[in-house]
Design a protein around this motif. Structure first.
Motif, PDB file in Angstrom:
ATOM      1  N   ALA A   1      30.561  31.640  43.101  1.00  0.00           N
ATOM      2  CA  ALA A   1      31.529  30.806  42.367  1.00  0.00           C
ATOM      3  C   ALA A   1      31.787  31.387  40.971  1.00  0.00           C
ATOM      4  CB  ALA A   1      31.036  29.369  42.287  1.00  0.00           C
ATOM      5  N   GLU A   2      30.707  31.820  40.295  1.00  0.00           N
ATOM      6  CA  GLU A   2      30.853  32.438  38.964  1.00  0.00           C
ATOM      7  C   GLU A   2      31.703  33.709  39.065  1.00  0.00           C
ATOM      8  OE1 GLU A   2      29.812  31.750  35.737  1.00  0.00           O
ATOM      9  OE2 GLU A   2      29.648  29.796  36.732  1.00  0.00           O
ATOM     10  N   TYR A   3      31.372  34.519  40.072  1.00  0.00           N
ATOM     11  CA  TYR A   3      32.076  35.797  40.264  1.00  0.00           C
ATOM     12  C   TYR A   3      33.575  35.564  40.437  1.00  0.00           C
ATOM     13  CZ  TYR A   3      33.994  39.778  42.809  1.00  0.00           C
ATOM     14  OH  TYR A   3      34.824  40.808  43.212  1.00  0.00           O
ATOM     15  N   LEU A   4      33.914  34.678  41.342  1.00  0.00           N
ATOM     16  CA  LEU A   4      35.337  34.494  41.652  1.00  0.00           C
ATOM     17  C   LEU A   4      36.084  33.806  40.509  1.00  0.00           C
ATOM     18  CD1 LEU A   4      35.199  33.651  45.471  1.00  0.00           C
ATOM     19  CD2 LEU A   4      36.086  35.725  44.410  1.00  0.00           C
ATOM     20  N   GLU A   5      35.468  32.807  39.914  1.00  0.00           N
ATOM     21  CA  GLU A   5      36.180  32.065  38.851  1.00  0.00           C
ATOM     22  C   GLU A   5      36.419  32.934  37.609  1.00  0.00           C
ATOM     23  OE1 GLU A   5      37.638  29.068  39.347  1.00  0.00           O
ATOM     24  OE2 GLU A   5      36.854  29.178  41.399  1.00  0.00           O
ATOM     25  N   ASN A   6      35.575  33.938  37.426  1.00  0.00           N
ATOM     26  CA  ASN A   6      35.719  34.792  36.219  1.00  0.00           C
ATOM     27  C   ASN A   6      36.160  36.209  36.560  1.00  0.00           C
ATOM     28  OD1 ASN A   6      34.777  32.786  34.270  1.00  0.00           O
ATOM     29  ND2 ASN A   6      32.862  32.934  35.428  1.00  0.00           N
TER      30      ASN A   6
ATOM     31  N   HIS B   1      40.379  40.548  44.464  1.00  0.00           N
ATOM     32  CA  HIS B   1      40.825  39.168  44.212  1.00  0.00           C
ATOM     33  C   HIS B   1      41.107  38.905  42.739  1.00  0.00           C
ATOM     34  CE1 HIS B   1      40.391  38.553  48.370  1.00  0.00           C
ATOM     35  NE2 HIS B   1      39.295  39.282  48.284  1.00  0.00           N
ATOM     36  N   SER B   2      41.098  39.979  41.969  1.00  0.00           N
ATOM     37  CA  SER B   2      41.480  39.852  40.565  1.00  0.00           C
ATOM     38  C   SER B   2      42.997  39.720  40.474  1.00  0.00           C
ATOM     39  CB  SER B   2      41.035  41.106  39.801  1.00  0.00           C
ATOM     40  OG  SER B   2      41.708  41.173  38.574  1.00  0.00           O
ATOM     41  N   PRO B   3      43.495  38.878  39.573  1.00  0.00           N
ATOM     42  CA  PRO B   3      44.950  38.812  39.377  1.00  0.00           C
ATOM     43  C   PRO B   3      45.526  40.124  38.844  1.00  0.00           C
ATOM     44  CG  PRO B   3      43.853  36.915  38.399  1.00  0.00           C
ATOM     45  CD  PRO B   3      42.771  37.869  38.786  1.00  0.00           C
ATOM     46  N   ARG B   4      44.638  41.068  38.463  1.00  0.00           N
ATOM     47  CA  ARG B   4      45.123  42.381  37.993  1.00  0.00           C
ATOM     48  C   ARG B   4      45.275  43.365  39.151  1.00  0.00           C
ATOM     49  NH1 ARG B   4      45.631  39.299  34.669  1.00  0.00           N
ATOM     50  NH2 ARG B   4      44.225  38.781  32.956  1.00  0.00           N
ATOM     51  N   PHE B   5      44.913  42.928  40.347  1.00  0.00           N
ATOM     52  CA  PHE B   5      44.988  43.805  41.528  1.00  0.00           C
ATOM     53  C   PHE B   5      46.334  43.593  42.210  1.00  0.00           C
ATOM     54  CE2 PHE B   5      44.383  44.850  46.002  1.00  0.00           C
ATOM     55  CZ  PHE B   5      43.608  45.999  45.974  1.00  0.00           C
TER      56      PHE B   5
ATOM     57  N   PRO C   1      36.793  44.753  34.942  1.00  0.00           N
ATOM     58  CA  PRO C   1      37.744  45.859  35.164  1.00  0.00           C
ATOM     59  C   PRO C   1      38.100  45.902  36.650  1.00  0.00           C
ATOM     60  CG  PRO C   1      35.681  46.651  34.195  1.00  0.00           C
ATOM     61  CD  PRO C   1      35.478  45.202  34.488  1.00  0.00           C
ATOM     62  N   VAL C   2      39.395  45.949  36.977  1.00  0.00           N
ATOM     63  CA  VAL C   2      39.804  45.773  38.375  1.00  0.00           C
ATOM     64  C   VAL C   2      39.310  46.895  39.282  1.00  0.00           C
ATOM     65  CG1 VAL C   2      42.123  46.711  37.916  1.00  0.00           C
ATOM     66  CG2 VAL C   2      41.771  45.252  39.886  1.00  0.00           C
ATOM     67  N   VAL C   3      39.295  48.135  38.745  1.00  0.00           N
ATOM     68  CA  VAL C   3      38.787  49.273  39.536  1.00  0.00           C
ATOM     69  C   VAL C   3      37.591  49.843  38.786  1.00  0.00           C
ATOM     70  CG1 VAL C   3      39.341  51.579  40.437  1.00  0.00           C
ATOM     71  CG2 VAL C   3      41.068  49.785  40.492  1.00  0.00           C
TER      72      VAL C   3
ATOM     73  N   PHE D   1      44.198  33.482  42.422  1.00  0.00           N
ATOM     74  CA  PHE D   1      44.026  33.005  41.047  1.00  0.00           C
ATOM     75  C   PHE D   1      45.210  33.384  40.152  1.00  0.00           C
ATOM     76  CE2 PHE D   1      39.694  33.867  42.711  1.00  0.00           C
ATOM     77  CZ  PHE D   1      39.194  32.573  42.674  1.00  0.00           C
ATOM     78  N   SER D   2      46.186  34.122  40.699  1.00  0.00           N
ATOM     79  CA  SER D   2      47.295  34.609  39.856  1.00  0.00           C
ATOM     80  C   SER D   2      48.135  33.475  39.299  1.00  0.00           C
ATOM     81  CB  SER D   2      48.219  35.530  40.672  1.00  0.00           C
ATOM     82  OG  SER D   2      47.585  36.748  40.903  1.00  0.00           O
ATOM     83  N   GLU D   3      48.388  33.561  37.989  1.00  0.00           N
ATOM     84  CA  GLU D   3      49.249  32.588  37.302  1.00  0.00           C
ATOM     85  C   GLU D   3      50.375  33.355  36.615  1.00  0.00           C
ATOM     86  OE1 GLU D   3      48.928  29.448  37.620  1.00  0.00           O
ATOM     87  OE2 GLU D   3      46.904  29.324  38.457  1.00  0.00           O
ATOM     88  N   GLU D   4      51.359  32.622  36.090  1.00  0.00           N
ATOM     89  CA  GLU D   4      52.465  33.288  35.401  1.00  0.00           C
ATOM     90  C   GLU D   4      51.950  34.169  34.259  1.00  0.00           C
ATOM     91  OE1 GLU D   4      55.636  30.768  34.176  1.00  0.00           O
ATOM     92  OE2 GLU D   4      56.186  30.249  36.236  1.00  0.00           O
ATOM     93  N   SER D   5      50.931  33.652  33.538  1.00  0.00           N
ATOM     94  CA  SER D   5      50.409  34.430  32.404  1.00  0.00           C
ATOM     95  C   SER D   5      49.858  35.784  32.880  1.00  0.00           C
ATOM     96  CB  SER D   5      49.330  33.637  31.683  1.00  0.00           C
ATOM     97  OG  SER D   5      48.341  33.249  32.606  1.00  0.00           O
TER      98      SER D   5
END
Ligand code: PLP
Length: 476
Positions: A18-23, A72-76, A28-30, A452-456
């Motif tokens: 849960a910690e991993y995914l929420e944060n 699963h990062s929004p930067r991916f 760094p994405v890669v 987790f992707s948002e407009e921001s």
């Protein structure tokens, strides 16, 4: 490990997950590791004596996370999404606990029966015609394959056996080898590489056809190719129509292709690996017009419907072409109830199969159709937001119409400059993208991947791309 330790370990892991995914967006994405990074971090041999679970837990960041690409990062934004949700993770725990191998009905009746019903639920959610569903009472129904690639191969094998039988009836004097050498299948040049691979594995010719100027395979293009091959004495037997191509997410003209296939008794398989999930939203079903003409249909809930890998849903109108054609029946796999429910071992390449319907069941119930639709619509809206940011900057161009959660874009100018742009973007390490090329035009693909992707997040990704473009253009 005893039950007490298991409970502690699993609880600690649940907290960690849960910690991993929420944060996840803060990592760094890669990773910046080099090949071979891991070996020095672990001992040369497996431990002789059992270690405590806390020791394993303590190594996860150091050994594993230091080398993970965070999909699963929004930067991916690379490839297409792969799904991830808490209900599916919990279902996989239960599947791991039951740990049955559901190759026949009796091998674990719940494993087969839940799958039959879940594929009916999902088929209805997607708006598939009744002729694909088990609840229609005929032989039709769905099955969970591991991947879309397997579904394409299974469909090709079904097409092959159906055509072989027909041709043998028409030409009893022809040998199997003669018929096989004449079989030819077709797909869009933009179809996924797994289609060409299915042809190689199935020992038949597959022709990649040049699509129209919007990169769609059209009925007339297919018709022309089929006529040409029939004149040469070949036997057209299989067509793969792609709904949502990997390079640029375009949609073949299924309705037109369906008519051509029906006229020639050619098996039509629909590969909607990524985009198929969008059909749970009725407003996107126009893109699968003509689906009732297909013989098989495949979509990956493990891509865009929050069911963790692996869960590739496939429906067949006439599974008998696979079930009967490749039926081997050793005594140890026979059972008394044969014929009253599917024995899924006949519907797939391997024998073994996990209890994957659980994760579909958990996700469909714990999200509900409404929230899954929201997920799809949100991703598409975020793609349009990125598209808008891109079109407002006159240095950029959009290279394909945006219909789903993928935006194909490039800097106006040469391929070289776009290759440099991608190098910069990925080199800065904040976001991750992959490129593609169609008709020698190199472009960048930005896929909305994370739940987790948002407009921001999209604004952050756009800033990264814009700043990288500033650097590239300043150097020119
Ligand atoms: N078909 C299409 C259109 C795809 O986009 C992909 C993967 O992205 C595949 C097939 C292969 O999917 P899988 O990994 O499930 O075999």
């Amino acid at each position: 490990m005893e039950a007490g330790d298991f409970k502690d370990f699993a609880k600690a892991m649940t907290d960690y997950i849960a910690e991993y995914l929420e944060n996840i967006r803060d990592r760094p994405v890669v990773p910046s590791v080099k090949p071979g990074y891991l070996r020095p971090l672990v001992p040369e041999q497996a431990p002789e004596k059992a270690e405590p679970w806390t020791a394993v837990m303590a190594d996860i960041e150091r050994v594993v996370m230091s080398g993970v690409t965070h999909w699963h990062s929004p930067r991916f934004h690379a490839y297409f999404p792969t799904a991830n949700s808490y209900p599916a993770i919990v279902a996989d725990m239960l599947s791991g606990a039951i740990a049955c191998i559901g190759f026949t009905w009796i091998a674990s009746p719940a494993c087969t029966e839940l799958e039959v019903v879940m594929l009916d639920w999902l088929g209805q959610m997607l708006g598939l015609p009744e002729c694909f569903l088990a609840r229609s009472g005929g032989e039709a129904g769905g099955v969970i394959q591991g991947t879309a690639s397997e579904a394409t191969l299974v469909a090709l094998l079904g097409a092959k056996s159906r055509t072989m039988q027909r041709v043998k009836e028409q030409h009893p004097e022809w040998t199997d080898t003669e018929i096989l050498s004449k079989l030819v299948g077709y797909c869009n040049k933009q179809a996924h590489s797994s289609v060409e691979r299915a042809g190689l594995l199935g020992g038949v010719k597959m022709r990649s056809l040049k699509p129209d100027n919007k990169h769609r395979l059209r009925g007339d293009i297919l018709q022309e190719a089929i006529d040409e091959d029939i004149k040469k004495g070949l036997i057209p037997f299989y067509v793969v129509a792609t709904l949502g191509t990997t390079s640029s997410c375009t949609f073949d003209a299924l309705d037109e292709i369906g008519d051509v296939c029906a006229a020639r008794d050619v098996w039509l398989h629909v590969d909607a690996a990524y985009a198929g999930s969008a059909f749970i939203c009725p407003e996107y079903r126009y893109l699968m017009k003509g689906v009732e003409k297909a013989d098989s249909f495949n979509s990956n809930p493990h891509k865009w419907m929050l069911v963790n890998f692996d869960c590739s849903a496939m429906w067949l109108k006439q599974p008998r072409w696979i079930v009967d054609a490749f039926n081997v029946d050793p005594l140890y796999l026979k059972h008394d109830q044969q014929g009253s429910a599917p024995d899924y071992r006949h519907w797939q390449i391997p024998l073994g199969r996990r209890f994957r319907a659980l994760k579909l069941w958990f996700v469909l119930r714990l999200y509900g159709v409404e929230n899954l639709q929201k997920h799809i619509r949100k991703h598409i809206a975020l793609a349009h937001l990125f598209e808008k940011l891109c079109t407002c900057d006159e240095r950029f161009e959009i290279v394909e119409e945006v219909t789903m959660g993928l935006v194909c874009f490039r800097l106006k100018g040469s391929n070289d400059i776009n290759e440099e742009l991608l190098r910069r973007i990925n080199g800065r390490g904040k976001i991750h993208l992959v490129p593609s090329k169609i008709d020698d035009v190199y472009f960048l693909r930005l896929a909305i991947c994370s739940r987790f992707s948002e407009e921001s997040d999209i604004h952050i990704s756009w800033e990264e791309i814009k700043n990288s473009a500033d650097e590239v253009l300043a150097q020119k």
